[in-house]
Design an enzyme around this catalytic site. Structure first.
Site, PDB file in Angstrom:
ATOM      1  N   GLU A  47       8.748  -4.176   7.150  1.00 14.16           N
ATOM      2  CA  GLU A  47       7.709  -3.228   7.499  1.00 14.16           C
ATOM      3  C   GLU A  47       8.996  -2.544   8.586  1.00 14.16           C
ATOM      4  OE1 GLU A  47       4.795  -5.469   5.902  1.00 14.16           O
ATOM      5  OE2 GLU A  47       6.558  -6.008   6.790  1.00 14.16           O
ATOM      6  N   ASP A  81       2.097  -7.421   8.652  1.00 10.18           N
ATOM      7  CA  ASP A  81       0.598  -7.088   9.443  1.00 10.18           C
ATOM      8  C   ASP A  81      -0.026  -8.218   8.472  1.00 10.18           C
ATOM      9  OD1 ASP A  81       0.725  -5.090   7.591  1.00 10.18           O
ATOM     10  OD2 ASP A  81      -0.516  -3.621   8.611  1.00 10.18           O
ATOM     11  N   GLY A 106       0.579  -4.976   1.901  1.00  7.90           N
ATOM     12  CA  GLY A 106      -0.188  -5.976   1.028  1.00  7.90           C
ATOM     13  C   GLY A 106      -0.234  -6.576   0.212  1.00  7.90           C
ATOM     14  N   GLY A 113       0.640  -1.149   0.263  1.00 10.39           N
ATOM     15  CA  GLY A 113       0.025   0.312  -0.023  1.00 10.39           C
ATOM     16  C   GLY A 113       0.634   1.321   0.282  1.00 10.39           C
TER      17      GLY A 113
END
Length: 386
Positions: A169, A177, A146, A98
């Site tokens: 990340e 995530d 994502g 994203g």
């Protein structure tokens, strides 16, 4: 995470030029025509979802999520739709994640958009996992953050020699995530812990060997594979699996190549079995081999807060269901965007591009148990619910 970033601080990846191009693509992504960002088509026996932003490496935004989710639910109930295919337009990426810069910019000015992005993205991740129809992700090209969330929870994931997987990340003040707390600790040994803390990249057949993909197909055969799937007549899950298996068996590229981390797996399993990040670092220092020192160098550049959050996320996630993990990760996402390191990471990598983030706290011993616990606290009525 949804919020992805492709770059690394180490010479191991020596791809800063290409990486900067990727990041520039991701930061320009506000100016495209929303209608064409994702294509939703019925073809043959299947529903086909195409992430259609090849110039921006098919980066995921809120409007795309809001188009995909209801269509997925509709096809799931449609007796004429027998499978769902998710793919990316162009040759470079399935989905690079994203737009982190937009998320950072909107944290203060449009907090609801930021909350909605994470909430709806995670709900889509869960819908893919629980989808009643066979779901096939063609993870050709860059698949990070994502993009991992749109693929790894599906029943079938097809990698090619051009697949590039990473969850980098921790290098930008976030954590892996989109259900990383669920799938990473379930990879072989401590591989997932290693990938999560270092952001190490897996390429090609290694994405399959690691267990992230379920099948591997030579990229020149990908179009034929898709045609054969679409041509199936009222297929069962077994029919679909047979087609995938046939292509997988015939794929020749890197057939005899050993897994890139194979010679290091015993050590990785030992180093990353520690219960604290400090102990992992101590293990690497004590080992002293060039591979261990390389990982140490990488980890030392990451956000100390992110490292601690991530290790706990995976340890807790190893015994949780995916919805429980996503609820935990939603809490973490809101704490991170409300904190210092995420915005500092975006500044260092995307805005000033000095690649020199000043983390706060600056070292592991300053990240207190209280800091850590606060990231995992319930959001009460704002918690993510399924």
């Amino acid at each position: 995470m949804g919020l992805w970033k492709v770059w690394s601080f180490t010479s191991r990846f020596n791809s800063s030029k290409r990486t900067n191009t990727i990041l520039q693509h991701l930061t320009m992504s506000k100016h495209t025509d929303a209608a064409a960002e994702v294509l939703l088509e019925r073809k043959g026996c299947a529903g086909v979802i195409t992430l259609n932003r090849p110039k921006f490496l098919n980066a995921l935004n809120l409007s795309m999520i809001q188009q995909i989710y209801p269509q997925l639910k509709k096809w799931e109930q449609d007796p004429e739709t027998f499978l769902i295919i998710m793919k990316g337009a162009g040759e470079k990426a399935f989905c690079a994640g994203g737009d982190i810069r937009v998320i950072s910019e909107n944290t203060k000015t449009n907090p609801k958009m930021v909350q909605d992005f994470f909430r709806e993205e995670y709900m889509l991740n869960n819908a893919i996992d629980s989808c009643l129809k066979p779901y096939i992700a063609l993870i050709h090209g860059i698949t990070m953050g994502g993009g991992v969330g749109l693929s790894v929870h599906g029943q079938f994931r097809v990698a090619t020699e051009k697949s590039l997987f990473a969850m980098p990340e921790t290098a930008i003040g976030l954590f892996p995530d989109v259900g990383g707390g669920y799938f990473l600790p379930r990879l072989q040994g401590k591989l997932g812990y290693f990938l999560a803390l270092t952001g190490f990249r897996l390429k090609g057949r290694d994405v399959y060997t690691a267990g992230i993909a379920t099948h591997f197909v030579d990229s020149e055969k990908l179009g034929m594979l898709e045609d054969d799937l679409l041509a199936l007549n009222s297929p069962s899950k077994e029919n679909i699996a047979d087609v995938l298996e046939t292509y997988h068996t015939k794929s020749k590229i890197d057939q005899d190549k050993s897994f890139i981390l194979e010679e290091h797996m015993d050590k990785i399993n030992s180093w990353f079995s520690a219960n604290t990040v400090e102990e992992i670092i101590e293990n690497l220092q004590q080992d002293g081999s060039s591979f261990a020192l390389e990982q140490l160098k990488v980890i030392n550049k990451m956000s100390p807060t992110s490292l601690k959050i991530t290790l706990r996320q995976l340890m807790e996630g190893s015994s949780k269901t995916l919805p429980e993990v996503l609820t935990m990760e939603y809490r973490l996402s809101q704490a991170c965007i409300g904190g210092h390191d995420f915005h500092e990471g975006v500044r260092a990598v995307l805005i000033d591009k000095d690649q020199n983030p000043k983390w706060k706290p600056a070292n592991l011993k300053e990240v207190t148990d209280e800091d850590l616990n606060n990231h995992f606290n319930s959001l009460g009525s704002n918690d993510l619910k399924f």
